[in-house]
Design a protein around this motif. Structure first.
Motif, mmCIF file in Angstrom:
data_model
loop_
_atom_site.group_PDB
_atom_site.id
_atom_site.type_symbol
_atom_site.label_atom_id
_atom_site.label_comp_id
_atom_site.label_asym_id
_atom_site.label_seq_id
_atom_site.Cartn_x
_atom_site.Cartn_y
_atom_site.Cartn_z
ATOM 1 N N HIS A 90 46.819 44.958 36.246
ATOM 2 C CA HIS A 90 47.058 45.000 37.696
ATOM 3 C C HIS A 90 45.799 44.618 38.473
ATOM 4 C CE1 HIS A 90 50.607 47.993 37.033
ATOM 5 N NE2 HIS A 90 50.995 46.739 36.965
ATOM 6 N N MET A 91 44.650 45.108 38.030
ATOM 7 C CA MET A 91 43.405 44.778 38.716
ATOM 8 C C MET A 91 43.094 43.290 38.576
ATOM 9 S SD MET A 91 42.504 47.580 40.104
ATOM 10 C CE MET A 91 40.888 47.092 40.656
ATOM 11 N N ALA A 92 43.406 42.703 37.422
ATOM 12 C CA ALA A 92 43.194 41.266 37.226
ATOM 13 C C ALA A 92 44.056 40.462 38.190
ATOM 14 C CB ALA A 92 43.500 40.885 35.783
ATOM 15 N N GLU A 93 45.283 40.910 38.395
ATOM 16 C CA GLU A 93 46.173 40.224 39.332
ATOM 17 C C GLU A 93 45.635 40.289 40.757
ATOM 18 O OE1 GLU A 93 50.863 40.411 40.774
ATOM 19 O OE2 GLU A 93 50.160 41.630 39.090
ATOM 20 N N VAL A 94 45.096 41.454 41.136
ATOM 21 C CA VAL A 94 44.512 41.597 42.475
ATOM 22 C C VAL A 94 43.325 40.661 42.639
ATOM 23 C CG1 VAL A 94 43.290 43.196 43.994
ATOM 24 C CG2 VAL A 94 45.306 43.963 42.759
ATOM 25 N N LEU A 95 42.483 40.568 41.623
ATOM 26 C CA LEU A 95 41.327 39.679 41.673
ATOM 27 C C LEU A 95 41.741 38.220 41.824
ATOM 28 C CD1 LEU A 95 38.806 41.083 39.032
ATOM 29 C CD2 LEU A 95 38.337 40.631 41.437
ATOM 30 N N LYS A 96 42.678 37.792 40.990
ATOM 31 C CA LYS A 96 43.121 36.403 41.032
ATOM 32 C C LYS A 96 43.748 36.059 42.384
ATOM 33 C CE LYS A 96 43.983 35.646 36.093
ATOM 34 N NZ LYS A 96 45.007 35.341 35.065
ATOM 35 N N THR A 97 44.536 36.990 42.906
ATOM 36 C CA THR A 97 45.179 36.748 44.202
ATOM 37 C C THR A 97 44.144 36.571 45.300
ATOM 38 O OG1 THR A 97 47.108 38.045 43.525
ATOM 39 C CG2 THR A 97 46.799 37.682 45.888
ATOM 40 N N ALA A 98 43.109 37.413 45.289
ATOM 41 C CA ALA A 98 42.067 37.309 46.307
ATOM 42 C C ALA A 98 41.292 36.000 46.176
ATOM 43 C CB ALA A 98 41.122 38.501 46.197
ATOM 44 N N VAL A 99 40.966 35.608 44.944
ATOM 45 C CA VAL A 99 40.231 34.358 44.727
ATOM 46 C C VAL A 99 41.053 33.167 45.191
ATOM 47 C CG1 VAL A 99 39.309 32.825 42.951
ATOM 48 C CG2 VAL A 99 38.817 35.282 42.862
ATOM 49 N N ASP A 100 42.339 33.154 44.878
ATOM 50 C CA ASP A 100 43.202 32.042 45.314
ATOM 51 C C ASP A 100 43.377 32.045 46.826
ATOM 52 O OD1 ASP A 100 43.478 31.331 42.672
ATOM 53 O OD2 ASP A 100 45.402 32.372 42.399
ATOM 54 N N GLU A 101 43.556 33.228 47.392
ATOM 55 C CA GLU A 101 43.791 33.317 48.838
ATOM 56 C C GLU A 101 42.604 32.797 49.636
ATOM 57 O OE1 GLU A 101 44.539 36.791 52.245
ATOM 58 O OE2 GLU A 101 44.810 37.245 50.106
ATOM 59 N N TRP A 102 41.389 33.089 49.163
ATOM 60 C CA TRP A 102 40.188 32.668 49.887
ATOM 61 C C TRP A 102 39.588 31.377 49.337
ATOM 62 C CZ3 TRP A 102 38.524 34.978 54.301
ATOM 63 C CH2 TRP A 102 39.112 36.207 54.622
ATOM 64 N N LYS A 103 40.322 30.715 48.422
ATOM 65 C CA LYS A 103 39.910 29.407 47.892
ATOM 66 C C LYS A 103 38.500 29.459 47.300
ATOM 67 C CE LYS A 103 42.765 26.931 51.263
ATOM 68 N NZ LYS A 103 43.353 28.148 51.857
ATOM 69 N N LEU A 104 38.309 30.392 46.394
ATOM 70 C CA LEU A 104 36.987 30.592 45.791
ATOM 71 C C LEU A 104 36.912 30.127 44.342
ATOM 72 C CD1 LEU A 104 36.167 34.174 47.145
ATOM 73 C CD2 LEU A 104 35.416 31.972 48.072
ATOM 74 N N THR A 105 37.982 29.527 43.844
ATOM 75 C CA THR A 105 38.006 29.130 42.434
ATOM 76 C C THR A 105 36.883 28.145 42.122
ATOM 77 O OG1 THR A 105 40.402 29.427 42.398
ATOM 78 C CG2 THR A 105 39.423 28.186 40.591
ATOM 79 N N GLU A 106 36.649 27.191 43.025
ATOM 80 C CA GLU A 106 35.616 26.183 42.792
ATOM 81 C C GLU A 106 34.206 26.765 42.910
ATOM 82 O OE1 GLU A 106 36.312 23.005 45.465
ATOM 83 O OE2 GLU A 106 38.216 22.388 44.531
ATOM 84 N N LYS A 107 34.073 27.956 43.469
ATOM 85 C CA LYS A 107 32.752 28.591 43.613
ATOM 86 C C LYS A 107 32.302 29.285 42.329
ATOM 87 C CE LYS A 107 32.904 27.555 48.006
ATOM 88 N NZ LYS A 107 32.035 26.504 48.590
ATOM 89 N N GLU A 108 33.139 29.247 41.294
ATOM 90 C CA GLU A 108 32.845 29.888 40.015
ATOM 91 C C GLU A 108 32.363 31.327 40.223
ATOM 92 O OE1 GLU A 108 30.060 27.477 37.978
ATOM 93 O OE2 GLU A 108 31.373 25.727 37.852
ATOM 94 N N PRO A 109 33.218 32.173 40.782
ATOM 95 C CA PRO A 109 32.773 33.533 41.138
ATOM 96 C C PRO A 109 32.471 34.390 39.921
ATOM 97 C CG PRO A 109 35.145 33.343 41.383
ATOM 98 C CD PRO A 109 34.648 31.964 41.087
ATOM 99 N N ALA A 110 31.402 35.162 40.038
ATOM 100 C CA ALA A 110 31.098 36.214 39.071
ATOM 101 C C ALA A 110 31.518 37.539 39.690
ATOM 102 C CB ALA A 110 29.610 36.229 38.737
ATOM 103 N N VAL A 111 31.969 38.460 38.877
ATOM 104 C CA VAL A 111 32.499 39.728 39.385
ATOM 105 C C VAL A 111 31.608 40.872 38.920
ATOM 106 C CG1 VAL A 111 34.495 41.264 39.470
ATOM 107 C CG2 VAL A 111 34.832 38.791 39.317
ATOM 108 N N VAL A 112 31.178 41.667 39.880
ATOM 109 C CA VAL A 112 30.351 42.847 39.602
ATOM 110 C C VAL A 112 31.222 44.083 39.741
ATOM 111 C CG1 VAL A 112 28.290 44.150 40.231
ATOM 112 C CG2 VAL A 112 28.333 41.662 40.515
ATOM 113 N N THR A 113 31.267 44.905 38.685
ATOM 114 C CA THR A 113 32.058 46.132 38.713
ATOM 115 C C THR A 113 31.259 47.256 38.058
ATOM 116 O OG1 THR A 113 33.124 45.897 36.547
ATOM 117 C CG2 THR A 113 34.139 44.737 38.400
ATOM 118 N N ASP A 114 31.827 48.452 38.103
ATOM 119 C CA ASP A 114 31.226 49.558 37.370
ATOM 120 C C ASP A 114 31.612 49.431 35.893
ATOM 121 O OD1 ASP A 114 33.851 50.366 37.214
ATOM 122 O OD2 ASP A 114 33.651 51.926 38.742
#
Length: 237
Positions: A90-114
């Motif tokens: 579920h968390m992966a789906e939320v992440l992917k949705t946010a990246v697609d919504e804000w068009k960040l796929t080409e920015k090669e985002p790194a994710v910082v979590t606990d």
């Protein structure tokens, strides 16, 4: 009053703000954030799940990047209700949705979590580079050291004394009285928090600063009745 001053003026209603003003503000702010994100070469995302005081679950995703002037920029992209369980999928789906919504796929985002297992699984499923929060790693390492028997016993005693002065008005007044007599700063005692390792340091530091006043207060007649274990601890030492 407004009807008297200007009968033709129509007072804005709640629906006016809900349907027009707030959406316009959101659209304007979103356009500015999207413009700033377009100028970023790389983007880091922080993702955290949390629960409100009303026991409602939310997930917040924030974007971070360095602009052309080498200034750090941060924008909260979304805080959305998370009614489903916080599983990795579920968390992966939320992440992917946010990246697609804000068009960040080409920015090669790194994710910082606990270091939560579900967050590690989520980033792995989403396929983004994963960076573990250094503050969280440091806190886990220090908390492990603070659990050593001798250290834990000392912290437990200090924590119990601090809690006693926080909950007892008589003890708090005795502490203030002795602080004034001994010329110590009128500071309250600090109780540590598990999620912040440096709070243990702050608790010990404040206790050492106020130790003469604390000892005098605990030996006063009103505190002897409320906190008899203090004398037992002194005799054991």
């Amino acid at each position: 009053m407004l009807t008297t001053l200007e009968p033709r003026y129509e007072i804005p209603s709640r629906r006016h703000f809900t349907d027009k003003v707030i959406p316009a503000l959101y659209a304007d702010t979103r356009a500015k954030v999207e413009g700033a994100l377009r100028s970023a070469k790389r983007v880091a995302l922080t993702c955290d799940g949390w629960t409100s005081r009303a026991t409602e679950s939310f997930v917040t995703i924030t974007a971070h990047f360095i602009d052309d002037n080498w200034d750090a920029q941060s924008y909260v992209l979304q805080t959305r209700a998370m009614n489903d369980s916080h599983t990795g999928a579920h968390m992966a789906e939320v992440l992917k949705t946010a990246v697609d919504e804000w068009k960040l796929t080409e920015k090669e985002p790194a994710v910082v979590t606990d270091n939560a297992a579900n967050m590690s699984v989520a980033v792995e499923i989403a396929g983004y580079p994963h960076v573990r929060c250094f503050a969280h790693v440091l806190n886990l390492a220090v908390q492990r050291a603070l659990k050593l028997p001798n250290v834990a016993r000392l912290l437990g005693r200090i924590r119990r004394i601090c809690t006693f002065f926080h909950r007892s008005t008589s003890a708090a007044e005795a502490l203030k009285r002795n602080q004034k007599m001994l010329g110590l700063p009128h500071h309250k005692l600090i109780t540590d928090v598990v999620v912040r390792w440096n709070s243990a340091y702050e608790m010990i530091s404040r206790f050492l600063e106020q130790q003469p006043a604390v000892t005098a207060a605990l030996l006063s007649p009103e505190c002897k009745v409320l906190f008899p274990d203090f004398l037992v601890w002194i005799n054991k030492e």
